[in-house]
Write a protein that holds these residues in place. Structure first.
Motif, short mmCIF file in Angstrom:
data_model
loop_
_atom_site.label_atom_id
_atom_site.label_comp_id
_atom_site.label_asym_id
_atom_site.label_seq_id
_atom_site.Cartn_x
_atom_site.Cartn_y
_atom_site.Cartn_z
N ILE A 116 2.67 6.94 5.64
CA ILE A 116 1.54 6.04 5.83
C ILE A 116 0.26 6.72 5.35
CG2 ILE A 116 0.09 4.87 7.54
CD1 ILE A 116 2.60 4.54 9.28
N GLY A 117 0.06 7.96 5.76
CA GLY A 117 -1.13 8.69 5.33
C GLY A 117 -1.21 8.85 3.83
N GLU A 118 -0.08 9.12 3.19
CA GLU A 118 -0.05 9.29 1.74
C GLU A 118 -0.41 7.98 1.03
OE1 GLU A 118 0.36 10.77 -2.07
OE2 GLU A 118 0.25 11.90 -0.17
N GLY A 120 -4.83 4.08 -1.56
CA GLY A 120 -5.49 2.78 -1.50
C GLY A 120 -4.60 1.62 -1.13
N ALA A 121 -3.39 1.88 -0.67
CA ALA A 121 -2.44 0.80 -0.36
C ALA A 121 -2.60 0.31 1.07
CB ALA A 121 -1.01 1.28 -0.59
N VAL A 170 -3.44 -0.79 8.04
CA VAL A 170 -2.12 -0.49 8.60
C VAL A 170 -1.82 -1.48 9.72
CG1 VAL A 170 -0.71 1.22 9.82
CG2 VAL A 170 -2.35 1.96 8.07
N PHE A 171 -0.60 -2.00 9.72
CA PHE A 171 -0.16 -2.86 10.82
C PHE A 171 1.21 -2.36 11.26
CE2 PHE A 171 1.31 -6.29 13.32
CZ PHE A 171 0.19 -7.03 13.72
N ILE A 172 1.30 -1.93 12.51
CA ILE A 172 2.55 -1.38 13.05
C ILE A 172 3.07 -2.32 14.13
CG2 ILE A 172 3.65 0.57 14.22
CD1 ILE A 172 1.40 2.34 13.06
N ALA A 208 3.61 -11.73 3.31
CA ALA A 208 2.65 -12.81 3.08
C ALA A 208 1.22 -12.36 3.37
CB ALA A 208 3.01 -14.02 3.93
N ALA A 209 1.06 -11.45 4.32
CA ALA A 209 -0.27 -10.97 4.70
C ALA A 209 -0.84 -9.97 3.71
CB ALA A 209 -0.22 -10.35 6.10
N GLY A 210 -0.06 -9.62 2.68
CA GLY A 210 -0.60 -8.79 1.61
C GLY A 210 -0.40 -7.30 1.74
N TYR A 211 0.56 -6.87 2.56
CA TYR A 211 0.82 -5.44 2.67
C TYR A 211 1.66 -4.98 1.48
CZ TYR A 211 -1.34 -5.57 7.19
OH TYR A 211 -2.28 -5.72 8.18
#
Length: 317
Positions: free
Chosen positions: A70-72, A77-78, A112-114, A139-142
């Motif tokens: 996640i950090g990487e 920029g993702a 981030v969404f966990i 759909a939310a664009g992740y």
């Protein structure tokens, strides 16, 4: 149920509203009527995210590695979504949330969404609703959606049904366990990661995994063996690069989203048939079982007849 109210929910999800996304996840996880309508509306907005499945035996450091990835990706920029499938609480039936606690440093980041899901005893390490939650995040664009399974062992192969790239995390010191599990989770791996590679026996684990891979022939992608020390971030950048290379390979092969949909339909259909047949309560089904028991009917023929009985029962409801 009318689709109109859910269209406004969908608009909020597409706009990146986290509360709307969380409420929608609860609806689909609980298999509500509103959730089913929303899932139908989602489909034109799917297919951009790359889904990464991370599995492996308990104690391999999967959650720590996910946290490092996640950090990487944030540094690149993702946007990153995580579906952490936790063991169910014996009291409430809900997720214990251990994975979300370990990833807490990223929880407040707006990119981030966990989401922790309870396995609810479902075999294969994944809840039945995990794939639907993935669709919501897509759909939310992740950009990257990570699915971390509960780490129950060989049955974790179900992650292959929903992930585009499968990473199996192996701790040093597997020894004879490689032989014990190679017919299961090791054989679904696109990337094998020896985590905790600063510990003794890491070299041996790497050699054993490479030896196992040498026994197989691969057409589209030859699995990689990589080393990480997730607690210090060592090897994480190289792992992220390898995952993205595999994502590019997926786009050119049967491992595309269309292939994932085919696998999910097959898995969902098999689950539906199993549940319906197990719930059959009729004299006709008991007679069918008796014929098999007496050796008068083979299993293949009985399977087809049982499916027919299940379909007829469904039509009557």
């Amino acid at each position: 149920m009318s689709a109109a109210p859910q269209e406004s929910v969908l608009a909020a999800i597409l706009a990146g509203e986290r509360r709307a996304l969380a409420r929608a996840m609860s609806a689909v996880e609980n298999e509500t009527a509103a959730g089913r309508v929303l899932l139908r509306l989602l489909h034109p907005h799917l297919g951009r995210a790359h889904v990464l499945g991370i599995t492996g035996p308990p104690g391999a450091g999967k959650s720590t590695l996910v946290n490092a990835l996640i950090g990487e990706w944030l540094a690149r920029g993702a946007r990153v979504g995580v579906v952490a499938v936790d063991p169910s609480s014996p009291f409430s039936g809900g997720a214990i949330l251990g994975d979300r606690i370990r990833m807490g440093e990223h929880q407040a980041n707006e990119r981030v969404f966990i989401r922790s899901l309870a396995s609810r005893g479902h075999g294969g390490g994944l809840s039945r609703t995990a794939a639907r939650v993935i669709d919501l995040l897509d759909a939310a664009g992740y950009d990257h959606i990570i699915v971390e399974t509960v780490g129950a062992g060989q049955s974790e192969v179900e992650v292959a049904e929903i992930a585009d790239t499968r990473v199996v995390v192996c701790p040093p010191g597997l020894g004879d366990e490689v032989q014990a599990i190679k017919a299961g989770i090791l054989e679904i791996a696109d990337i094998l990661v020896v985590n905790k590679a600063d510990l003794p026996l890491a070299d041996r684990a790497e050699r054993e995994l490479l030896g196992m891979l040498s026994l197989h022939h691969y057409d589209l992608w030859t699995p990689l063996v990589m080393r990480t020390v997730a607690t210090r971030g060592e090897g994480v950048r190289q792992l992220a690069d390898a995952i993205e290379r595999h994502a590019e390979a997926c786009a050119r092969s049967r491992l595309s989203r269309h292939g994932r949909i085919r696998r999910l339909i097959a898995a969902s259909a098999a689950d539906w048939v199993k549940r319906r047949i197990e719930s059959l309560d009729s004299a006709e089904f008991e007679q069918l079982c008796a014929l098999v028991h007496r050796g008068e009917l083979d299993y293949a023929s009985a399977d087809l007849r049982a499916i027919e009985l299940a379909l007829n029962a469904e039509k009557r409801t």
